[in-house]
Scaffold this motif. Structure first.
Motif, PDB file in Angstrom:
ATOM      1  N   ASP A 255     -31.343 -11.347  26.434  1.00 25.38           N
ATOM      2  CA  ASP A 255     -30.459 -12.449  26.814  1.00 25.38           C
ATOM      3  C   ASP A 255     -29.533 -12.806  25.645  1.00 25.38           C
ATOM      4  OD1 ASP A 255     -29.416 -14.628  28.263  1.00 25.38           O
ATOM      5  OD2 ASP A 255     -30.844 -15.983  27.312  1.00 25.38           O
ATOM      6  N   ALA A 256     -30.124 -12.973  24.457  1.00 26.87           N
ATOM      7  CA  ALA A 256     -29.341 -13.399  23.289  1.00 26.87           C
ATOM      8  C   ALA A 256     -28.328 -12.335  22.872  1.00 26.87           C
ATOM      9  CB  ALA A 256     -30.282 -13.712  22.128  1.00 26.87           C
ATOM     10  N   VAL A 257     -28.780 -11.083  22.783  1.00 27.27           N
ATOM     11  CA  VAL A 257     -27.909 -10.005  22.289  1.00 27.27           C
ATOM     12  C   VAL A 257     -26.772  -9.727  23.276  1.00 27.27           C
ATOM     13  CG1 VAL A 257     -27.826  -7.525  21.771  1.00 27.27           C
ATOM     14  CG2 VAL A 257     -29.675  -8.925  20.842  1.00 27.27           C
ATOM     15  N   LEU A 258     -27.102  -9.653  24.558  1.00 22.27           N
ATOM     16  CA  LEU A 258     -26.075  -9.335  25.560  1.00 22.27           C
ATOM     17  C   LEU A 258     -25.099 -10.501  25.742  1.00 22.27           C
ATOM     18  CD1 LEU A 258     -28.347  -7.487  28.138  1.00 22.27           C
ATOM     19  CD2 LEU A 258     -26.567  -6.458  26.722  1.00 22.27           C
ATOM     20  N   ALA A 259     -25.626 -11.715  25.757  1.00 16.80           N
ATOM     21  CA  ALA A 259     -24.747 -12.879  25.925  1.00 16.80           C
ATOM     22  C   ALA A 259     -23.789 -13.004  24.742  1.00 16.80           C
ATOM     23  CB  ALA A 259     -25.580 -14.149  26.071  1.00 16.80           C
ATOM     24  N   GLU A 260     -24.299 -12.759  23.528  1.00 20.31           N
ATOM     25  CA  GLU A 260     -23.457 -12.850  22.327  1.00 20.31           C
ATOM     26  C   GLU A 260     -22.405 -11.739  22.328  1.00 20.31           C
ATOM     27  OE1 GLU A 260     -23.315 -14.888  19.711  1.00 20.31           O
ATOM     28  OE2 GLU A 260     -22.035 -13.663  18.417  1.00 20.31           O
ATOM     29  N   GLY A 261     -22.843 -10.525  22.600  1.00 19.85           N
ATOM     30  CA  GLY A 261     -21.935  -9.377  22.522  1.00 19.85           C
ATOM     31  C   GLY A 261     -20.901  -9.354  23.630  1.00 19.85           C
ATOM     32  N   LEU A 262     -21.333  -9.720  24.834  1.00 17.10           N
ATOM     33  CA  LEU A 262     -20.423  -9.638  25.979  1.00 17.10           C
ATOM     34  C   LEU A 262     -19.719 -10.964  26.251  1.00 17.10           C
ATOM     35  CD1 LEU A 262     -22.726  -7.533  28.348  1.00 17.10           C
ATOM     36  CD2 LEU A 262     -20.762  -6.730  27.029  1.00 17.10           C
ATOM     37  N   GLN A 263     -20.119 -11.980  25.485  1.00 15.15           N
ATOM     38  CA  GLN A 263     -19.516 -13.315  25.653  1.00 15.15           C
ATOM     39  C   GLN A 263     -19.580 -13.766  27.114  1.00 15.15           C
ATOM     40  OE1 GLN A 263     -18.021 -15.364  22.957  1.00 15.15           O
ATOM     41  NE2 GLN A 263     -19.483 -13.980  22.023  1.00 15.15           N
ATOM     42  N   CYS A 264     -20.781 -13.670  27.680  1.00 14.93           N
ATOM     43  CA  CYS A 264     -20.986 -14.102  29.070  1.00 14.93           C
ATOM     44  C   CYS A 264     -22.427 -14.591  29.212  1.00 14.93           C
ATOM     45  CB  CYS A 264     -20.746 -12.935  30.044  1.00 14.93           C
ATOM     46  SG  CYS A 264     -21.997 -11.638  29.957  1.00 14.93           S
ATOM     47  N   SER A 265     -22.692 -15.304  30.294  1.00 20.63           N
ATOM     48  CA  SER A 265     -24.072 -15.703  30.537  1.00 20.63           C
ATOM     49  C   SER A 265     -24.806 -14.535  31.211  1.00 20.63           C
ATOM     50  CB  SER A 265     -24.123 -16.940  31.417  1.00 20.63           C
ATOM     51  OG  SER A 265     -23.491 -16.679  32.642  1.00 20.63           O
ATOM     52  N   THR A 266     -26.112 -14.474  31.027  1.00 26.31           N
ATOM     53  CA  THR A 266     -26.903 -13.405  31.642  1.00 26.31           C
ATOM     54  C   THR A 266     -28.048 -14.028  32.438  1.00 26.31           C
ATOM     55  OG1 THR A 266     -28.441 -13.200  29.796  1.00 26.31           O
ATOM     56  CG2 THR A 266     -26.435 -11.885  29.663  1.00 26.31           C
ATOM     57  N   THR A 267     -28.547 -13.279  33.413  1.00 26.17           N
ATOM     58  CA  THR A 267     -29.721 -13.734  34.166  1.00 26.17           C
ATOM     59  C   THR A 267     -30.683 -12.567  34.335  1.00 26.17           C
ATOM     60  OG1 THR A 267     -28.599 -13.229  36.255  1.00 26.17           O
ATOM     61  CG2 THR A 267     -28.518 -15.511  35.511  1.00 26.17           C
TER      62      THR A 267
END
Lengths: 165, 146
Positions: free
Chosen positions: A14-26
């Motif tokens: 969640d943290a890595v993908l949200a930071e890198g892609l600048q989007c929320s994740t679920t």
């Protein structure tokens, strides 16, 4: 597989993908893998050794891999670009590293090995290893994590002996 | 990507020179993009610890950004070998594996600081300024992001 081992991977993804892609994740879904592993597209595999042993595979279908890598690179990349595979490997490294950091700070002892591109299908889990598949939904597509970990009985035995002394 | 006020070497006003060490080409490219936003200059790159040592000798960088988990020779061992030969070396470990034991080991063997991946540019920027101390000046830049 105990949730105490899995939750750090979910948090890290969640943290890595949200930071890198600048989007929320679920977290889209969680399921047990019973068949031999079949990769979906571009997959990176990381071995961990220590108190818990096993492997983590981060797997993206080819179109998602291109979208994610292009987002990180800041430019459109073709599917054939080696940077697409490099990006998936580095993402696997960051997710696993962050999760292991959290587990180590809780008292576990792991060692993370460098990521390798997973190119073969059918790498079946060993008899006493459970594989859990976590699907993380992002704005660029679904990112799958296949986690197969087991307690290292030899290390557990050594610790029990040490504790008894 | 956000631009930062350029960090220059105090002694000659030239850009800070970086050696970037990581086995991932993606990670190296990402770090190079970030240091360019600090006004930095790439002195060299390496994909493993052994190459990092030879590249350090060849390029004499102001800062080394060093990954930990790498094939052949890991980052902590490479950092120790560089610092043994060059006590003035400024090495910042940059790794996704940031548990306390690992950080302590890196610092005990000569690394100056630790930054966890994924790298946040604003965090690395502050670390670079801290590690360089009086050997760096921050130039004023119109529209700088930090």
């Amino acid at each position: 597989m105990k949730m105490e081992l899995i939750q750090p991977f979910i948090n890290a993804a969640d943290a890595v993908l949200a930071e890198g892609l600048q989007c929320s994740t679920t977290v889209g879904s969680l399921s047990m893998e019973e068949e031999a592993y079949r990769r979906k597209g571009v997959a990176a595999l990381i071995w961990v050794t220590g108190d818990i042993e096993g492997r983590i595979i981060l797997d993206l279908d080819p179109q998602t891999a291109v979208r994610v890598a292009s987002k990180f690179a800041g430019t459109e990349l073709p599917e054939s670009d080696t940077l697409v595979r490099e990006t998936v490997c580095e993402l696997a490294n960051e997710v696993t590293g962050n999760a292991i950091t959290s587990l180590n700070d809780q008292g576990f002892h792991f060692r993370v090995h460098p990521p390798i591109l997973h190119t073969e299908d059918g790498s079946k889990s060993s008899e006493d290893t459970e594989a859990l598949v976590i699907c993380v939904e992002t704005a660029s597509g679904s990112v799958f994590m296949n986690i197969a970990l087991r307690y290292n009985r030899r290390r557990q035995g050594e610790r029990a002996v040490a504790a008894g002394q | 990507m956000e631009q930062f006020a350029p960090v220059k070497r105090s002694k000659d006003g030239q850009p800070v020179r970086y050696l970037v060490v990581d086995d991932s080409v993606f990670a190296r490219k990402n770090l190079v993009r970030i240091i360019e936003t600090f006004g930095g200059q790439l002195a060299g790159e390496a994909g493993d610890g052994a190459t990092a040592i030879t590249e350090y000798e060849r390029t004499s960088p102001d800062i080394v950004l060093m990954d930990i988990t790498m094939p052949q020779m890991e980052g902590i061992e490479a950092a120790e070998k560089i610092v043994r030969q060059h006590p003035e070396a400024r090495i910042v470990m940059v790794s996704s594996v940031g548990y306390q034991e690992n950080i302590v080991a890196a610092l005990q063997r000569g690394a100056r600081h630790f930054v966890q991946k994924p790298v946040k540019p604003e965090v690395l920027y502050e670390v670079i300024k801290y590690v360089l101390g009086e050997d760096a000046t921050v130039a004023s830049a119109a529209g700088a992001g930090a």
